[in-house]
Structure formats: C-alpha cells, structure tokens
Design an enzyme around this catalytic site. Structure first.
Site, PDB file in Angstrom:
ATOM      1  N   ASP A 236       0.868  -1.180   0.000  1.00 39.58           N
ATOM      2  CA  ASP A 236       0.000   0.000   0.000  1.00 39.58           C
ATOM      3  C   ASP A 236       0.908   1.234   0.000  1.00 39.58           C
ATOM      4  O   ASP A 236       1.328   1.698   1.059  1.00 39.58           O
ATOM      5  CB  ASP A 236      -0.902  -0.010   1.246  1.00 39.58           C
ATOM      6  CG  ASP A 236      -1.831   1.198   1.257  1.00 39.58           C
ATOM      7  OD1 ASP A 236      -2.262   1.621   0.178  1.00 39.58           O
ATOM      8  OD2 ASP A 236      -2.106   1.731   2.357  1.00 39.58           O
TER       9      ASP A 236
ATOM     10  N   GLU B 233      -3.145  -2.090  -4.781  1.00 40.67           N
ATOM     11  CA  GLU B 233      -4.494  -1.603  -5.083  1.00 40.67           C
ATOM     12  C   GLU B 233      -4.461  -0.684  -6.303  1.00 40.67           C
ATOM     13  O   GLU B 233      -3.548   0.131  -6.449  1.00 40.67           O
ATOM     14  CB  GLU B 233      -5.067  -0.853  -3.869  1.00 40.67           C
ATOM     15  CG  GLU B 233      -6.583  -0.751  -3.942  1.00 40.67           C
ATOM     16  CD  GLU B 233      -7.171  -0.069  -2.718  1.00 40.67           C
ATOM     17  OE1 GLU B 233      -7.786   0.993  -2.881  1.00 40.67           O
ATOM     18  OE2 GLU B 233      -7.014  -0.598  -1.596  1.00 40.67           O
TER      19      GLU B 233
ATOM     20  N   ASP C 268      -1.680   1.093   7.217  1.00 38.99           N
ATOM     21  CA  ASP C 268      -1.185   0.856   5.852  1.00 38.99           C
ATOM     22  C   ASP C 268      -0.709  -0.588   5.682  1.00 38.99           C
ATOM     23  O   ASP C 268      -0.852  -1.179   4.610  1.00 38.99           O
ATOM     24  CB  ASP C 268      -0.043   1.822   5.538  1.00 38.99           C
ATOM     25  CG  ASP C 268      -0.459   3.264   5.782  1.00 38.99           C
ATOM     26  OD1 ASP C 268      -0.916   3.907   4.829  1.00 38.99           O
ATOM     27  OD2 ASP C 268      -0.367   3.716   6.937  1.00 38.99           O
TER      28      ASP C 268
END
Lengths: 170, 170
Positions: free
Chosen positions: B7, B67, B139
């Site tokens: 992330d 992502e 995170d």
C-alpha cells in the site's frame, strides 16, 4: 560539468545533457525515452528507469534538474506523471546526483528571459542556445531547457559566492 | 507461495506478506516504511524503494499485489502518491515479480465478502484471517488485505482451471 535535465512522462520521457565550460554552455546530447503503449505500467516504469540509468552511466552528469510540478490536468494524469517522475528521480538519487527542481516560470525565465514565454519561444531559444540544426523533440527540448536553467542558476550562485568572498587587502 | 501486498504512500508505505499453503493462508510479516518528513522527495523515494527491495530479497515472494487507484483527493496528492507507487512497482518488476492490481471493491469483497465494507471491518477481518494479536498498522493492514485478495483470486483461478480441465475417462 555536465547537467542532466529530465522531463518525465508515462509515455515519453525527455532527457537533455548540457555541459558548462566556464561561461559557455554546450549541447552534449538529448533524446526521448518512449514506452510501448501495450506494455503494462510496471514494464514502462522499468524502461524509463533503465534508460535513464544508462544515460547517467554514459555521461556521468554531476546534477539532475527537473521541472517542479504544481498543477496537472486531473488526478489521474497526475498519478501517471507521478509514477514516471518517481522512477526518474530514483535513477538520479541512486547515482548520488543532487536533484534540483525549477518552476516553469524559472525555466522560461532562464531560457528566454521572460517567465511567460510561449512553448514555441522556449523551443526556438533552446535550439539557438544549443546550436541545434533543428528544434529537438518536444520533451527532449523541455529537458534541455531545465538543464540550461540549472546551469544558469548554478553559474549565478557561483558568481554571487565569489562576489561576496572577502578579498585579501593589497 | 508467498505473496507481497503493498500500500504505497509518500509518507508511509505499508507492506504485508501472506503465504498460501494449499487451502490455508498464513501471515508471514507486515510492516510500514516511514519516510522522514524533513527528507527531500528523492531521498524518501530511495528509502521506499530500498526497503521494499530488502523485503523482497528476504521473503522471495512470487507475486506483488497492489491496489488499483482511480480517484485521488486532488492532483497534488495523486502526484505524490504516484511517485511512491512508481518506485514500489519498480522494486517488484526489477525482481521479476508479476504485478497484480485490484480495485478497492475487489479487495473488500475478497477480505470481508462485501465490496462496500468499512475500513474498520476490513482491518478487523484482516486481523482475524491472519490471526494477529491486534490490528496491524493501518497501511500494513491494507497491504495484507490486497495480498489476501490476490491469494483468493489466484486460488480461484487455479480451481477454475482444474475444474475445466478434461478428466480422463474411467
């Protein structure tokens, strides 16, 4: 003293190398790293990074200059630009180069002498200053412009330093 | 088979490693790479890249999952995120890892079973699935979530492949 200017982009990343020899500024090389549209993002980033590493290894510049970004068309284009800019800066910092950022206003001011100069005026002036037979590819020309800007700024700061240095009394 | 989820962020980059052993999913490690606020951009990018290279070298994952970003608060935050994301993807591609991107909807769907789940629900579920003593740093938890998503998606595609594979007649 060779300076590398970079104009990063996810599709085309321009680079330009100028050499400062005393008061003269010489063109060394310029080019554009084009990534293949079909390639996925990570591969395109690898191409940009690898090619810039090769350029740095070949010419051994002492500094990397890049345009400072404040605005972008939209968040998605900023994200794409950020990816390319990130790996370009990484190539520089991994080679131990100091990185200087200049605003578009500073670049135009240094190249044309007028911060609101048009893109055409900048390209023509880069061509003239660098004694190029014709206008360089757009991104390569922008990369040369930011390298020229750094050379000017660097030269100016050196002259300022020597001006304020106390001189021995006669 | 170890999967690395990332992330990325310019201030904090989370990472999470999960191992798929048959039908089981095991937690291997998670952490957050924090860059120093005072450091300039290029140094922060170097920190993110170097730390991720170290994580990859240590755990030898077979894939990197991240992502997919469609929206950002604004162009400037997208640009900053792009820088970090660019060097994170580069660390993966330079190590020869295939890179898989998943939408937030896919990640939430895979972890919670519901694409519109809240951030809290995802974090709780990551904790439960990974048998963590407490919720991981935000995170790092998001990084574990995308790694879990990839493991599910990968496991599913393997099961689908074996389901459609013609079986020998008795």
């Amino acid at each position: 003293m060779i300076i590398l200017g970079i104009d990063p982009g996810s599709r085309i990343t321009g680079y330009g190398l100028v050499e400062q020899r005393g008061n003269r500024l010489l063109h060394i090389d310029n080019g554009a790293i084009t990534t293949r549209r079909g390639d996925d993002l990570a591969l395109r980033l690898k191409t940009i990074h690898d090619e810039l590493c090769r350029v740095i290894e070949r010419y051994a510049p002492v500094a990397l200059a890049v345009e400072q970004i404040f605005v972008a068309k939209n968040a998605l284009s900023a994200l794409k630009l950020g990816h390319a800019r990130g790996v370009a800066l990484l190539a520089g910092v991994n080679a131990g180069l100091p990185i200087a950022e200049y605003t578009a206003l500073q670049v135009k001011g240094a190249v044309v002498g007028y911060g609101r100069a048009s893109k055409d005026q900048v390209q023509q002036m880069v061509r003239t200053l660098m004694k190029l037979p014709e206008i360089a590819q757009e991104d390569a020309s922008d990369a040369l412009a930011v390298a020229i800007c750094h050379a000017h700024s660097h030269g100016l700061s050196q002259r300022l330093q020597s001006a304020v240095r106390p001189r021995p009394h006669p």
